[in-house]
Design a protein around this motif. Structure first.
Motif, PDB file in Angstrom:
ATOM      1  N   TYR A 162       0.764  -1.153   0.063  1.00 18.85           N
ATOM      2  CA  TYR A 162       0.208   0.053  -0.024  1.00 18.85           C
ATOM      3  C   TYR A 162       0.848   1.151   0.035  1.00 18.85           C
ATOM      4  CZ  TYR A 162      -3.527  -3.398   1.505  1.00 18.85           C
ATOM      5  OH  TYR A 162      -4.569  -4.294   1.812  1.00 18.85           O
ATOM      6  N   THR A 163       2.142   1.090  -0.495  1.00 18.09           N
ATOM      7  CA  THR A 163       2.882   2.459  -0.293  1.00 18.09           C
ATOM      8  C   THR A 163       3.846   2.631  -1.694  1.00 18.09           C
ATOM      9  OG1 THR A 163       3.383   1.646   1.755  1.00 18.09           O
ATOM     10  CG2 THR A 163       4.914   3.220   1.109  1.00 18.09           C
ATOM     11  N   GLU A 216       4.799  -6.114   4.834  1.00 15.73           N
ATOM     12  CA  GLU A 216       3.580  -5.641   5.361  1.00 15.73           C
ATOM     13  C   GLU A 216       3.665  -4.850   6.609  1.00 15.73           C
ATOM     14  OE1 GLU A 216       1.030  -8.917   6.580  1.00 15.73           O
ATOM     15  OE2 GLU A 216       1.516 -10.042   4.829  1.00 15.73           O
ATOM     16  N   ASP A 247      -4.952   6.445   7.648  1.00 20.09           N
ATOM     17  CA  ASP A 247      -4.688   5.164   6.747  1.00 20.09           C
ATOM     18  C   ASP A 247      -3.889   5.330   5.351  1.00 20.09           C
ATOM     19  OD1 ASP A 247      -5.450   2.677   5.945  1.00 20.09           O
ATOM     20  OD2 ASP A 247      -7.479   3.087   5.582  1.00 20.09           O
ATOM     21  N   ASN A 248      -3.723   4.268   4.685  1.00 20.15           N
ATOM     22  CA  ASN A 248      -2.819   4.214   3.621  1.00 20.15           C
ATOM     23  C   ASN A 248      -3.232   5.070   2.317  1.00 20.15           C
ATOM     24  OD1 ASN A 248      -1.047   2.084   4.706  1.00 20.15           O
ATOM     25  ND2 ASN A 248      -2.658   0.703   4.454  1.00 20.15           N
ATOM     26  N   ILE A 268      -2.570   4.708  -0.670  1.00 20.54           N
ATOM     27  CA  ILE A 268      -3.044   3.692  -1.800  1.00 20.54           C
ATOM     28  C   ILE A 268      -4.050   2.510  -1.136  1.00 20.54           C
ATOM     29  CG2 ILE A 268      -1.911   2.209  -3.679  1.00 20.54           C
ATOM     30  CD1 ILE A 268      -1.328   5.066  -4.138  1.00 20.54           C
ATOM     31  N   SER A 269      -4.923   2.163  -1.911  1.00 21.65           N
ATOM     32  CA  SER A 269      -5.969   1.387  -1.870  1.00 21.65           C
ATOM     33  C   SER A 269      -5.750  -0.114  -2.060  1.00 21.65           C
ATOM     34  CB  SER A 269      -7.427   1.720  -1.949  1.00 21.65           C
ATOM     35  OG  SER A 269      -7.296   1.713  -3.632  1.00 21.65           O
ATOM     36  N   LYS A 270      -4.737  -0.181  -2.973  1.00 24.74           N
ATOM     37  CA  LYS A 270      -4.245  -1.664  -3.238  1.00 24.74           C
ATOM     38  C   LYS A 270      -2.918  -1.999  -2.847  1.00 24.74           C
ATOM     39  CE  LYS A 270      -4.028  -4.567  -7.750  1.00 24.74           C
ATOM     40  NZ  LYS A 270      -3.778  -4.495  -8.925  1.00 24.74           N
ATOM     41  N   PRO A 271      -2.825  -3.303  -2.354  1.00 17.80           N
ATOM     42  CA  PRO A 271      -1.390  -3.779  -1.818  1.00 17.80           C
ATOM     43  C   PRO A 271      -0.326  -3.481  -2.645  1.00 17.80           C
ATOM     44  CG  PRO A 271      -3.253  -5.447  -1.350  1.00 17.80           C
ATOM     45  CD  PRO A 271      -4.064  -4.341  -2.329  1.00 17.80           C
ATOM     46  N   ASN A 307      -6.936   6.047  -2.055  1.00 17.93           N
ATOM     47  CA  ASN A 307      -7.562   5.799  -0.952  1.00 17.93           C
ATOM     48  C   ASN A 307      -8.317   7.333  -0.674  1.00 17.93           C
ATOM     49  OD1 ASN A 307      -8.900   5.146   1.390  1.00 17.93           O
ATOM     50  ND2 ASN A 307      -7.370   4.406   2.380  1.00 17.93           N
ATOM     51  N   THR A 309      -8.348   9.033   4.091  1.00 19.70           N
ATOM     52  CA  THR A 309      -7.068   8.548   4.934  1.00 19.70           C
ATOM     53  C   THR A 309      -6.852   9.297   6.345  1.00 19.70           C
ATOM     54  OG1 THR A 309      -5.946  10.061   3.675  1.00 19.70           O
ATOM     55  CG2 THR A 309      -5.998   8.060   2.521  1.00 19.70           C
TER      56      THR A 309
END
Length: 730
Positions: free
Chosen positions: A450-451, A508, A643-644, A646-649, A662, A665
């Motif tokens: 997510y980064t 993670e 929150d992150n 980016i919404s996708k891992p 996202n 956030t």
């Protein structure tokens, strides 16, 4: 070329002479040291044609000295014919001693050297030769402290004897020590000790030894480009470089790679130094590639004069196509005179020179694309943030880095595995220019789910207002993660635990936050707070009246009383979390944390009544609740959750990060905390019991400028006490 030997063989049967010769001739990086368990004894060197082997340490050492085509190599062989013959005779003498046991060899060599070295430093001539190295090898190659002590105990000679003096001189030579370390290091990362004070701390779990590194002879460097703020990936690079420099009692250079005026700013240079200070990194020296521009330009001219570079005006797209298809440029066979003319034109800043660039002439047929005549120099008329308009053309990082690494004495260049293809190019440049060689130590870059770590993409977030700045707690920058509540000790240990791995993985964040929690939990003072807008009132009928100003004393850290105590206000009127009060029934015992048991006597909607039970049973009560005395001096506090971005891992290469932003956030919650929170200072880390860990982003100043706390994830998917926040707990 592969230099192989058995890791089970004693030191005297390993290629110590060959390794010492390779180090002395600055060609050690040309040889791949291979552990071969199938080889019973001896050493072998597989030549470039891979059909012929050179067998035996002495023979390999001679080959390496001759193949180096260097002054040092010639000197090691003796220099002129007469001295070379004497060197050979000494090596024959050593060969004759191989049939003897170690003790007899040592005594025989000592008896001979005591006569030969009465008025001399070296056996042949005035410099070290293969004769010295061979004799040192015959004595057991006693570079290590234990081996040297053993030889001296065998000889029982005075410290002024010629042999002892010579042996100590040989064992103190950095090249001899490096050879010993390389020979021994192939056995499960064994690290040699060369003198009493040279014993190092054990390697941190996850880190591997630097190949050939010896105490006091290691120089590492961290070369950031001043074109952005440092992020978590940079933290891995700088902390690993610092770790090795400190462990081997060497030096850490922070060098600004300021070769591109189009991207660099003074602002970023200053911010990087601030980021390093935040990380607790103190370099031994700070340097700038721009200080070497004139020197690098001189080395570029050397490549031209050697016929190893040419000027090219092929359009960029066509050049890329030719490199992909392995087609030579029309200028590849350009004369040295024409190359110099166009190089000077490019460097002059003339408009006509803008279409020309300098390319290294390496190998257009190479399977490694970086070796297909890469660009080394380009014109750029933008003012440089340090040198102004003095230069009109600048070297690429690929040319500047190996040159400056060598000049500044870097022994080990730590590079991420994404540079693997470029490592061959790096070594070619140093070899082509006859520079001191630098050993490359590869490690994997640090990626997180997510980064995004791309400077270009992070800049987009800032410029488009998705974050408040480069220090936003949602950002993976150094200042961003520290503002979020990252503990420096945890960050350091986490990064070093990943150090030796060369496998690129997406980490993670939860795993890191879980490690971070272990550290901050040991020092996070405990407080309580209740949601300002979602609470219920509990009247403790036998509790103290508000006017009585009653307090109880409680530990800041129940598990560690050494942190001291604080006063906690108690009163008849108490606030509970609304979510905690759901389902409470008359007759139920509840625990007010740090105070005691209260038996509920009345439930009337959002109003409860109860009676304090002095000797109540804590264990029997199912609910253990945080609470707050409803008194005027209680403090208004704002909690921030993140929150992150980016919404996708993990984003694929063909995916646009803008499609996975996202929208939610950041969230805030207003709570009522006890008055003791007023004493907190910026960056203090606390725990609000049953809520989680928080970092003080803004200490309490006044009602208008109140206390602001940033929530620190703890690696769990749910909050510790069931009081959920407004965003995902991560």
């Amino acid at each position: 070329m592969e230099l192989s030997f058995s890791p089970n063989a004693p030191l005297t049967e390993r290629p110590v002479m060959a390794l010492a010769t390779a180090v002395l001739t600055n060609t050690i990086n040309n040889y791949l040291i291979v552990s071969n368990h199938l080889r019973q004894s001896g050493s072998s060197l597989l030549l470039p044609n891979r059909k012929v082997e050179v067998i035996g340490d002495s023979a390999i050492a001679r080959y390496i000295a001759r193949a180096s085509n260097s002054f040092v190599g010639t000197s090691l062989l003796g220099g002129d014919m007469e001295k070379a013959a004497v060197v050979e005779s000494w090596m024959d003498y050593v060969n004759a001693l191989t049939k003897f046991q170690h003790i007899r060899r040592v005594k025989s060599v000592a008896k001979t050297l005591d006569q030969a070295l009465k008025n001399k430093t070296y056996v042949v001539g005035h410099t070290m030769t293969l004769a010295d190295i061979a004799l040192f090898s015959a004595m057991g190659f006693p570079a290590q402290l234990s081996d040297a002590n053993l030889v001296e105990s065998i000889l029982q000679s005075s410290t002024s004897s010629p042999t002892i003096r010579w042996m100590r001189m040989m064992s103190s030579c950095p090249a001899i020590r490096q050879a010993a370390q390389l020979a021994m290091g192939i056995s499960n990362g064994f690290e040699a000790t060369f003198y009493e004070d040279a014993i190092m701390d054990p390697l941190v779990p996850g880190m591997s030894p630097l190949e050939g590194a010896t105490v006091g002879n290691v120089v590492t460097r961290f070369p950031p480009e001043p074109s952005g703020y440092l992020h978590i990936g940079h933290a891995k690079a700088v902390l690993m470089n610092e770790y090795y420099a400190k462990r081997y009692r060497g030096r850490l250079i922070v060098r600004f790679d300021d070769t591109n005026p189009s991207k660099e700013k003074e602002e970023f240079q200053a911010s990087i130094l601030e980021d390093l200070e935040m990380l607790g990194v103190k370099p031994d020296v700070v340097t700038f590639t721009s200080d070497y521009f004139e020197t690098i330009q001189g080395y570029a001219m050397t490549l031209i004069e050697k016929g190893l570079a040419y000027m090219d005006d092929t359009p960029q797209e066509q050049m890329q196509k030719e490199r992909l298809e392995r087609v030579n440029s029309k200028h590849r066979d350009q004369s040295v005179e024409d190359c110099k003319k166009y190089f000077d034109l490019m460097c002059s800043g003339d408009q006509e020179g803008s279409k020309w660039c300098l390319r290294a002439k390496i190998d257009m047929s190479s399977v490694n694309g970086t070796m297909r005549d890469p660009v080394m120099f380009r014109q750029n008329l933008l003012p440089h943030h340090r040198s102004g308009t003095r230069f009109k053309a600048y070297p690429t990082y690929d040319l500047a880095c190996p040159i400056v690494d060598s000049i500044e004495g870097v022994t080990h260049a730590l590079r991420t595995t994404e540079y693997n293809d470029r490592d061959e190019q790096y070594q070619w440049i140093q070899s082509a220019l006859g520079l001191r060689r630098t050993r490359i130590h590869a490690f994997s870059r640090l990626n997180f789910m997510y980064t995004e770590l791309s400077k270009r993409k992070l800049t987009w977030f800032v410029e488009n207002g998705y974050v408040t700045g480069w220090d936003d707690a949602r950002f993976p920058t150094i200042r961003g993660v520290l503002r979020r509540g990252v503990d420096l000790k945890s960050l350091r240990m986490f990064i070093l635990s990943q150090g030796a791995s060369r496998r690129i993985v997406n980490m993670e964040w939860n795993k890191f936050w879980a490690e971070n929690k272990k550290e901050i939990d040991l020092k996070a003072k405990r407080f309580m707070a209740i949601d300002k807008h979602h609470n219920v009132k509990l009247t403790v009928t036998n509790g103290p009246d508000t006017k009585e100003l009653s307090y109880l004393s409680t530990d800041y850290l129940p598990k560690d009383p050494s942190f001291g105590k604080r006063l906690l206000r108690i009163a008849k009127d108490v606030l509970l979390e609304k979510v905690d009060a759901e389902g409470i029934v008359e007759g139920e015992d509840i625990v007010l944390m740090r105070w005691g048991v209260v038996k509920i006597t009345k439930v009337d909607g959002e109003n409860l009544e109860g009676e304090f039970v002095p000797d109540g049973d804590f264990k029997a009560a199912k609910r253990k609740l945080s609470w707050m005395a409803n008194v005027p001096e209680s403090l208004n506090v704002t909690l921030y959750e993140f929150d992150n971005l980016i919404s996708k891992p993990k984003l694929e290469e063909d995916e646009n990060f803008k499609d996975f932003i996202n929208p939610n956030t950041l969230a805030t919650t207003e709570v009522i905390g006890d008055a003791g929170l007023q004493t907190l200072q910026k960056n203090d880390i606390i725990q609000l019991e049953r809520r989680g860990y928080y970092r003080v982003d803004q200490p309490y100043v006044s009602e208008e400028k109140g206390l602001v706390l940033f929530m620190i994830p703890d690696g769990r998917t749910k909050s510790m006490g069931g009081i959920t926040g407004k965003l995902a707990h991560r």
